[in-house]
Design a protein around this motif. Sequence first.
Motif, PDB file in Angstrom:
ATOM      1  N   HIS A  21       0.971  -1.125   0.041  1.00  0.00           N
ATOM      2  CA  HIS A  21       0.100  -0.291  -0.034  1.00  0.00           C
ATOM      3  C   HIS A  21       0.866   1.374  -0.123  1.00  0.00           C
ATOM      4  O   HIS A  21       0.446   2.213  -0.462  1.00  0.00           O
ATOM      5  CB  HIS A  21      -0.909   0.068   1.023  1.00  0.00           C
ATOM      6  N   GLY A  22       1.944   1.128   0.690  1.00  0.00           N
ATOM      7  CA  GLY A  22       2.876   2.380   0.732  1.00  0.00           C
ATOM      8  C   GLY A  22       3.374   2.568  -0.692  1.00  0.00           C
ATOM      9  O   GLY A  22       3.514   3.788  -1.109  1.00  0.00           O
ATOM     10  N   LEU A  23       3.705   1.804  -1.494  1.00  0.00           N
ATOM     11  CA  LEU A  23       4.079   1.706  -2.876  1.00  0.00           C
ATOM     12  C   LEU A  23       3.089   2.332  -3.730  1.00  0.00           C
ATOM     13  O   LEU A  23       3.131   3.592  -4.488  1.00  0.00           O
ATOM     14  CB  LEU A  23       4.566   0.559  -3.422  1.00  0.00           C
ATOM     15  N   LEU A  57      -9.034   6.826  11.983  1.00  0.00           N
ATOM     16  CA  LEU A  57      -8.542   5.875  11.059  1.00  0.00           C
ATOM     17  C   LEU A  57      -9.745   5.745   9.832  1.00  0.00           C
ATOM     18  O   LEU A  57     -10.842   5.527  10.311  1.00  0.00           O
ATOM     19  CB  LEU A  57      -8.488   4.523  11.462  1.00  0.00           C
ATOM     20  N   ARG A  58      -9.432   5.769   8.643  1.00  0.00           N
ATOM     21  CA  ARG A  58     -10.370   5.644   7.575  1.00  0.00           C
ATOM     22  C   ARG A  58     -10.954   4.081   7.642  1.00  0.00           C
ATOM     23  O   ARG A  58     -12.229   3.766   7.134  1.00  0.00           O
ATOM     24  CB  ARG A  58      -9.892   5.762   6.238  1.00  0.00           C
ATOM     25  N   GLY A  59     -10.041   3.342   7.969  1.00  0.00           N
ATOM     26  CA  GLY A  59     -10.497   1.821   7.763  1.00  0.00           C
ATOM     27  C   GLY A  59      -9.082   0.948   7.881  1.00  0.00           C
ATOM     28  O   GLY A  59      -8.081   1.513   8.301  1.00  0.00           O
ATOM     29  N   LEU A  60      -9.486  -0.190   8.019  1.00  0.00           N
ATOM     30  CA  LEU A  60      -8.304  -1.148   8.183  1.00  0.00           C
ATOM     31  C   LEU A  60      -8.446  -2.508   7.364  1.00  0.00           C
ATOM     32  O   LEU A  60      -9.465  -3.068   7.250  1.00  0.00           O
ATOM     33  CB  LEU A  60      -8.342  -1.684   9.816  1.00  0.00           C
ATOM     34  N   ASN A  61      -7.286  -2.970   6.841  1.00  0.00           N
ATOM     35  CA  ASN A  61      -7.407  -4.489   6.538  1.00  0.00           C
ATOM     36  C   ASN A  61      -7.105  -5.212   8.007  1.00  0.00           C
ATOM     37  O   ASN A  61      -6.411  -4.803   8.685  1.00  0.00           O
ATOM     38  CB  ASN A  61      -6.001  -4.628   5.685  1.00  0.00           C
ATOM     39  N   VAL A  62      -7.532  -6.168   7.781  1.00  0.00           N
ATOM     40  CA  VAL A  62      -7.609  -7.194   9.055  1.00  0.00           C
ATOM     41  C   VAL A  62      -7.034  -8.668   8.648  1.00  0.00           C
ATOM     42  O   VAL A  62      -7.680  -9.228   7.683  1.00  0.00           O
ATOM     43  CB  VAL A  62      -9.023  -7.502   9.617  1.00  0.00           C
ATOM     44  N   GLN A 235      -5.752  -9.043  -3.735  1.00  0.00           N
ATOM     45  CA  GLN A 235      -6.680  -8.711  -2.696  1.00  0.00           C
ATOM     46  C   GLN A 235      -6.400  -7.606  -2.209  1.00  0.00           C
ATOM     47  O   GLN A 235      -7.379  -6.741  -1.639  1.00  0.00           O
ATOM     48  CB  GLN A 235      -6.855  -9.808  -1.552  1.00  0.00           C
ATOM     49  N   ALA A 236      -5.271  -7.072  -2.458  1.00  0.00           N
ATOM     50  CA  ALA A 236      -5.132  -5.786  -1.795  1.00  0.00           C
ATOM     51  C   ALA A 236      -5.465  -4.557  -2.815  1.00  0.00           C
ATOM     52  O   ALA A 236      -5.661  -3.453  -2.214  1.00  0.00           O
ATOM     53  CB  ALA A 236      -3.350  -5.448  -1.650  1.00  0.00           C
ATOM     54  N   ARG A 237      -5.914  -4.740  -3.883  1.00  0.00           N
ATOM     55  CA  ARG A 237      -6.240  -3.677  -4.770  1.00  0.00           C
ATOM     56  C   ARG A 237      -7.457  -2.966  -4.642  1.00  0.00           C
ATOM     57  O   ARG A 237      -7.508  -2.062  -4.374  1.00  0.00           O
ATOM     58  CB  ARG A 237      -6.197  -4.271  -6.329  1.00  0.00           C
ATOM     59  N   PRO A 238      -8.360  -4.024  -4.324  1.00  0.00           N
ATOM     60  CA  PRO A 238      -9.990  -3.559  -3.859  1.00  0.00           C
ATOM     61  C   PRO A 238      -9.660  -2.838  -2.594  1.00  0.00           C
ATOM     62  O   PRO A 238     -10.569  -1.724  -2.408  1.00  0.00           O
ATOM     63  CB  PRO A 238     -10.861  -4.631  -4.104  1.00  0.00           C
ATOM     64  N   SER A 239      -9.026  -3.269  -1.793  1.00  0.00           N
ATOM     65  CA  SER A 239      -8.833  -2.753  -0.380  1.00  0.00           C
ATOM     66  C   SER A 239      -8.363  -1.463  -0.555  1.00  0.00           C
ATOM     67  O   SER A 239      -8.811  -0.242   0.192  1.00  0.00           O
ATOM     68  CB  SER A 239      -7.955  -3.707   0.644  1.00  0.00           C
ATOM     69  N   PHE A 240      -7.281  -1.220  -1.277  1.00  0.00           N
ATOM     70  CA  PHE A 240      -6.806   0.214  -1.697  1.00  0.00           C
ATOM     71  C   PHE A 240      -7.866   1.523  -1.983  1.00  0.00           C
ATOM     72  O   PHE A 240      -7.710   2.401  -1.559  1.00  0.00           O
ATOM     73  CB  PHE A 240      -5.538   0.021  -2.589  1.00  0.00           C
ATOM     74  N   GLU A 241      -8.569   0.730  -2.848  1.00  0.00           N
ATOM     75  CA  GLU A 241      -9.564   1.756  -3.713  1.00  0.00           C
ATOM     76  C   GLU A 241     -10.766   1.977  -2.564  1.00  0.00           C
ATOM     77  O   GLU A 241     -11.234   3.319  -2.492  1.00  0.00           O
ATOM     78  CB  GLU A 241     -10.234   1.135  -4.965  1.00  0.00           C
ATOM     79  N   ALA A 242     -10.972   0.922  -1.895  1.00  0.00           N
ATOM     80  CA  ALA A 242     -12.084   1.153  -0.605  1.00  0.00           C
ATOM     81  C   ALA A 242     -11.569   2.148   0.392  1.00  0.00           C
ATOM     82  O   ALA A 242     -12.128   2.895   1.057  1.00  0.00           O
ATOM     83  CB  ALA A 242     -12.540   0.059  -0.084  1.00  0.00           C
ATOM     84  N   LEU A 243     -10.237   2.124   0.887  1.00  0.00           N
ATOM     85  CA  LEU A 243      -9.683   3.071   1.666  1.00  0.00           C
ATOM     86  C   LEU A 243      -9.260   4.358   1.316  1.00  0.00           C
ATOM     87  O   LEU A 243      -9.675   5.459   2.081  1.00  0.00           O
ATOM     88  CB  LEU A 243      -8.517   2.415   2.380  1.00  0.00           C
TER      89      LEU A 243
END
Length: 265
Positions: A21-23, A57-62, A235-243
Amino acid sequence: MTIHSGVAGQPISHSLSPLIHGLWIEAAGLNATYEPFGPADEAGFDALIAGVRSGALRGLNVTAPFKERALALADEVSAMARACGSANLLVFNDGRLSADSTDGFGLMTALAERAPAFDPAGAPVVVLGAGGAARAAVAALRDAGAEVSVLNRTRARAEALSADLGCAVAEDHAVKDAALIVNALSVRPEIDIAALRADAVLMDMTYKPLITPFLAAGRARGLTAVDGLAMLIGQARPSFEALFGVPAPSVDVRTAVLRRLGEVA
């Protein structure tokens, strides 16, 4: 205004999500942070979620072991998270905490990228395991039209998953006819690779090591192998867009993660 988010689990030091996510944050030029959080226990996780609800926080991955608790704390639950019985994404919006599971999306993305010749529609698929990871795999592949069956050492757990998600319970011999075998176990499955179809695709949901003994044995026989890192990034891609409200940029995060894992120089 800075958007703050992150990933919560225990242990958390091994997580590759902050790197990924940092990248993307840097490539997108966002004023945002994505940090690891390691609550010691469920009470600590609940306190962290209170921070999400407060707007800190806007949200979290868990990740483990809090994915089931994440589902329980949410106000709204997606159909996929409900099917999985757990959530890997919590987002706070308009006073509501929404839970989702992006693991199934990541699995399908990994297959499309690493095994493009595989067509799930009507394909016989065997998922090994009956835990949360297996549930995500079954739900995603079922929705893509595959004929999914579950094989688990404890048959009662496979039958429970079958009843919940509408898939079949596999017998041991089912793997030899499978077009795709997904290992959702934390150990190497006891499978005779030589007995599999010549065009079978093997997928392992773990990425440490990147090429597991299961995948290595498949590769040695010339089978297509799909590693868990492709799923992790998927799985990180839709998380990034949601966050963060924007799509993940098209940058090569896989190479950076491989370097972190020591897989490339």
